[in-house]
Scaffold this motif. Structure first.
Motif, PDB file in Angstrom:
ATOM      1  N   ASP A   1       0.843  -1.190   0.000  1.00 23.25           N
ATOM      2  CA  ASP A   1       0.000   0.000   0.000  1.00 23.25           C
ATOM      3  C   ASP A   1       0.883   1.247   0.000  1.00 23.25           C
ATOM      4  O   ASP A   1       1.686   1.459   0.918  1.00 23.25           O
TER       5      ASP A   1
ATOM      6  N   CYS B   1      -7.049   6.055  -9.632  1.00 19.75           N
ATOM      7  CA  CYS B   1      -7.288   4.647  -9.292  1.00 19.75           C
ATOM      8  C   CYS B   1      -6.497   3.693 -10.177  1.00 19.75           C
ATOM      9  O   CYS B   1      -6.456   2.493  -9.908  1.00 19.75           O
TER      10      CYS B   1
ATOM     11  N   THR C   1      -6.443   3.915  -2.866  1.00 14.98           N
ATOM     12  CA  THR C   1      -6.231   2.512  -2.485  1.00 14.98           C
ATOM     13  C   THR C   1      -6.980   1.572  -3.435  1.00 14.98           C
ATOM     14  O   THR C   1      -8.046   1.040  -3.101  1.00 14.98           O
ATOM     15  N   PRO C   2      -6.461   1.364  -4.646  1.00 14.65           N
ATOM     16  CA  PRO C   2      -7.096   0.427  -5.590  1.00 14.65           C
ATOM     17  C   PRO C   2      -6.636  -1.014  -5.325  1.00 14.65           C
ATOM     18  O   PRO C   2      -6.072  -1.675  -6.205  1.00 14.65           O
ATOM     19  N   LEU C   3      -6.878  -1.508  -4.116  1.00 16.98           N
ATOM     20  CA  LEU C   3      -6.296  -2.804  -3.743  1.00 16.98           C
ATOM     21  C   LEU C   3      -6.891  -3.960  -4.529  1.00 16.98           C
ATOM     22  O   LEU C   3      -6.224  -4.988  -4.733  1.00 16.98           O
ATOM     23  N   THR C   4      -8.145  -3.847  -4.975  1.00 11.68           N
ATOM     24  CA  THR C   4      -8.773  -4.942  -5.725  1.00 11.68           C
ATOM     25  C   THR C   4      -8.099  -5.124  -7.075  1.00 11.68           C
ATOM     26  O   THR C   4      -7.695  -6.237  -7.440  1.00 11.68           O
TER      27      THR C   4
ATOM     28  N   SER D   1      -1.956  -3.657   3.511  1.00 17.24           N
ATOM     29  CA  SER D   1      -2.750  -2.447   3.304  1.00 17.24           C
ATOM     30  C   SER D   1      -3.184  -1.871   4.648  1.00 17.24           C
ATOM     31  O   SER D   1      -3.514  -2.617   5.569  1.00 17.24           O
TER      32      SER D   1
ATOM     33  N   ARG E   1      -9.196   0.330   3.466  1.00 13.33           N
ATOM     34  CA  ARG E   1     -10.120  -0.401   2.600  1.00 13.33           C
ATOM     35  C   ARG E   1     -10.028   0.099   1.161  1.00 13.33           C
ATOM     36  O   ARG E   1      -9.400   1.124   0.869  1.00 13.33           O
ATOM     37  N   GLU E   2     -10.670  -0.638   0.280  1.00 12.60           N
ATOM     38  CA  GLU E   2     -10.774  -0.268  -1.132  1.00 12.60           C
ATOM     39  C   GLU E   2     -11.416   1.111  -1.265  1.00 12.60           C
ATOM     40  O   GLU E   2     -12.467   1.383  -0.672  1.00 12.60           O
TER      41      GLU E   2
ATOM     42  N   CYS F   1     -11.668   2.632  -4.566  1.00 19.44           N
ATOM     43  CA  CYS F   1     -11.841   2.864  -6.005  1.00 19.44           C
ATOM     44  C   CYS F   1     -13.050   2.132  -6.576  1.00 19.44           C
ATOM     45  O   CYS F   1     -13.032   1.658  -7.726  1.00 19.44           O
TER      46      CYS F   1
ATOM     47  N   PRO G   1     -13.707  -6.203  -3.619  1.00 20.08           N
ATOM     48  CA  PRO G   1     -12.638  -7.190  -3.408  1.00 20.08           C
ATOM     49  C   PRO G   1     -13.160  -8.596  -3.185  1.00 20.08           C
ATOM     50  O   PRO G   1     -12.502  -9.562  -3.563  1.00 20.08           O
TER      51      PRO G   1
ATOM     52  N   ASP H   1     -13.328  -5.735   4.193  1.00 21.43           N
ATOM     53  CA  ASP H   1     -12.870  -5.749   2.797  1.00 21.43           C
ATOM     54  C   ASP H   1     -11.660  -6.662   2.616  1.00 21.43           C
ATOM     55  O   ASP H   1     -11.587  -7.463   1.673  1.00 21.43           O
TER      56      ASP H   1
END
Length: 442
Positions: free
Chosen positions: A38, A86, A116-119, A142, A145-146, A148, A152, A182
């Motif tokens: 992250d 994103c 935070t585009p973690l997905t 991270s 949370r997501e 964008c 997830p 998430d």
């Protein structure tokens, strides 16, 4: 430290005794790993007077101190270059044996800034690891949370369903309950671990644990290489015609008998496994083969079979059309109700003619392939893997069908090869060598 864990193959035969035999699959290597870090703006937040990004770099360094020699590791970061973007996801290091100096330098280059585009980052990490072709592990760190507008949980379910053996381990670093929901579903849906870390010591411990948890690829629960003189007690033959099959030179060799396929009233020489039961849950069933195959309705089939009205089978078959089409298909029959999905493996249709159908048939004979039936929940998909060749340049390998949902399916594994229809009055011969049959829990 709060922790959550989820853990989730006669004389008529003389002509084919010289067929090329597919080599046994080599031992699989440990899964390649991608570390996703992250780099969003919140990583400048402090714990005990130290920025979270600095804590993360140090904890990752501790993990790398005991990283297994030769085990491939990559690095991806998100949110570290632009605010509000994103699409700010970057692969800093493709998976490779660890170069510690270079890796430390890349970690130091991550400067928290954006979202935070973690997905999408997890999805891109999976793709960078060729997760549909080989076992793959993602370690995600991270602190939020997501952000964008991605889901997830849904993404994790897709990665699990479509991957060969995909696992995401997720560490929530100083996160609230909403972020934990998430993050934890990414791990739970893929058979990985979710670990929450509140400070430097807990983050170091979490990273060490997930690094050590990366599993060796699952071993087959059922594994038959036909290395004997007889078919054996683990197999029975539905409507046997002994003159048209033989176990020889660690291979089950079979010839066309009558025009038929699995589920037909006249099905002949269908080999049904009656040994160890199938594993509970998800699995991959596979068979390695070579085949003197013809587009004039040759078929190679494998699946689970209860009776003629209840089965799920994958098939690689020539459809007998003037286009010389070869199709990969998965078919279900539940109480007489049939469904199927398929994809074209090779086709000599015009235009353009971008397959060399003669070369495809020669490769099936000389180099063969691996036919796979994948069970994920109630979804079944078929795939064909070829080692060292593809049907045409740029074609996906493995090639896979879309999933077919089957609410009720049961039975024992079956193998079959032959010819399922006549062509202008002739019955083309299909000669197939089954080299190794496996069922592997997933």
């Amino acid at each position: 430290m709060m922790r959550q864990r989820t853990y989730s193959g006669a004389g008529a035969l003389a002509a084919i005794l010289t067929m090329g035999i597919a080599a046994a699959a080599p031992a699989q290597e440990a899964p390649r790993t991608m570390l996703v870090l992250d780099g969003s703006g919140s990583m400048w937040g402090q714990i005990d007077g130290t920025a979270k990004i600095e804590i993360a770099r140090d904890a990752i360094g501790d993990m790398l101190d005991s990283w297994q020699d030769g085990r491939e590791l990559g690095l991806m970061a998100y949110g570290h270059r632009e605010q509000g973007n994103c699409a700010d996801i970057e692969t800093l290091q493709v998976p490779a044996p660890l170069d510690r100096t270079a890796f430390d330098g890349l970690l130091g280059s991550v400067t928290p800034l954006g979202k935070t585009p973690l997905t999408d980052a997890t999805r891109q990490a999976a793709e960078a690891l060729s997760y549909t072709d080989a076992p793959a592990t993602v370690i995600l760190v991270s602190d939020g949370r997501e952000t964008c507008n991605a889901d997830p949980c849904a993404a994790a379910e897709t990665l699990e369903r479509t991957g060969t053996d995909f696992t995401a381990h997720v560490i929530g670093f100083d996160v609230d309950d909403a972020a934990q929901a998430d993050l934890s579903c990414l791990a739970e849906a893929t058979g990985g671990m979710y670990l929450a870390a509140a400070d430097a010591d807990e983050l170091t411990g979490a990273l060490t644990e997930v690094a050590e948890a990366a599993p060796d690829p699952a071993a087959p629960m059922i594994d038959d290489d036909f290395d004997r003189a007889e078919l054996g007690e683990s197999w029975e033959v539905i409507n046997p015609e002994p003159n048209n099959y033989i176990v020889d030179d660690s291979t089950l060799l079979t010839l066309t008998t009558v025009p038929t396929f699995v589920g037909q009233e006249n099905q002949t020489n269908v080999f049904r496994w009656v040994g160890q039961p199938l594993p509970d849950g998800d699995w991959d069933m596979s068979v390695e083969f070579t085949s003197e195959f013809t587009t004039r309705r040759s078929t190679i089939e494998m699946g689970i079979y209860e009776d003629r009205q209840n089965f799920v089978v994958t098939a690689l078959y020539g459809d007998g059309s003037s286009n010389d089409r070869i199709i990969l298909q998965v078919t279900s029959n539940v109480g007489g109700e049939k469904s199927d999905v398929n994809v074209t493996f090779a086709d000599d249709a015009c235009c353009p003619r971008d397959y060399d159908i003669d070369a495809v048939l020669a490769n099936l004979d000389e180099n063969g392939g691996t036919l796979v039936l994948r069970k994920r929940g109630r979804d079944y998909s078929a795939e064909i893997r070829t080692d060292g060749w593809v049907a045409r340049e740029g074609q996906e390998n493995p090639l896979r069908t879309d999933p077919l949902t089957v609410l009720r399916a049961g039975g024992r594994p079956v193998l079959y090869s032959g010819t399922f229809g006549r062509d202008y009055g002739d019955l083309p011969q299909t000669a197939t060598a089954f080299d190794r049959f496996t069922v592997t829990p997933r």
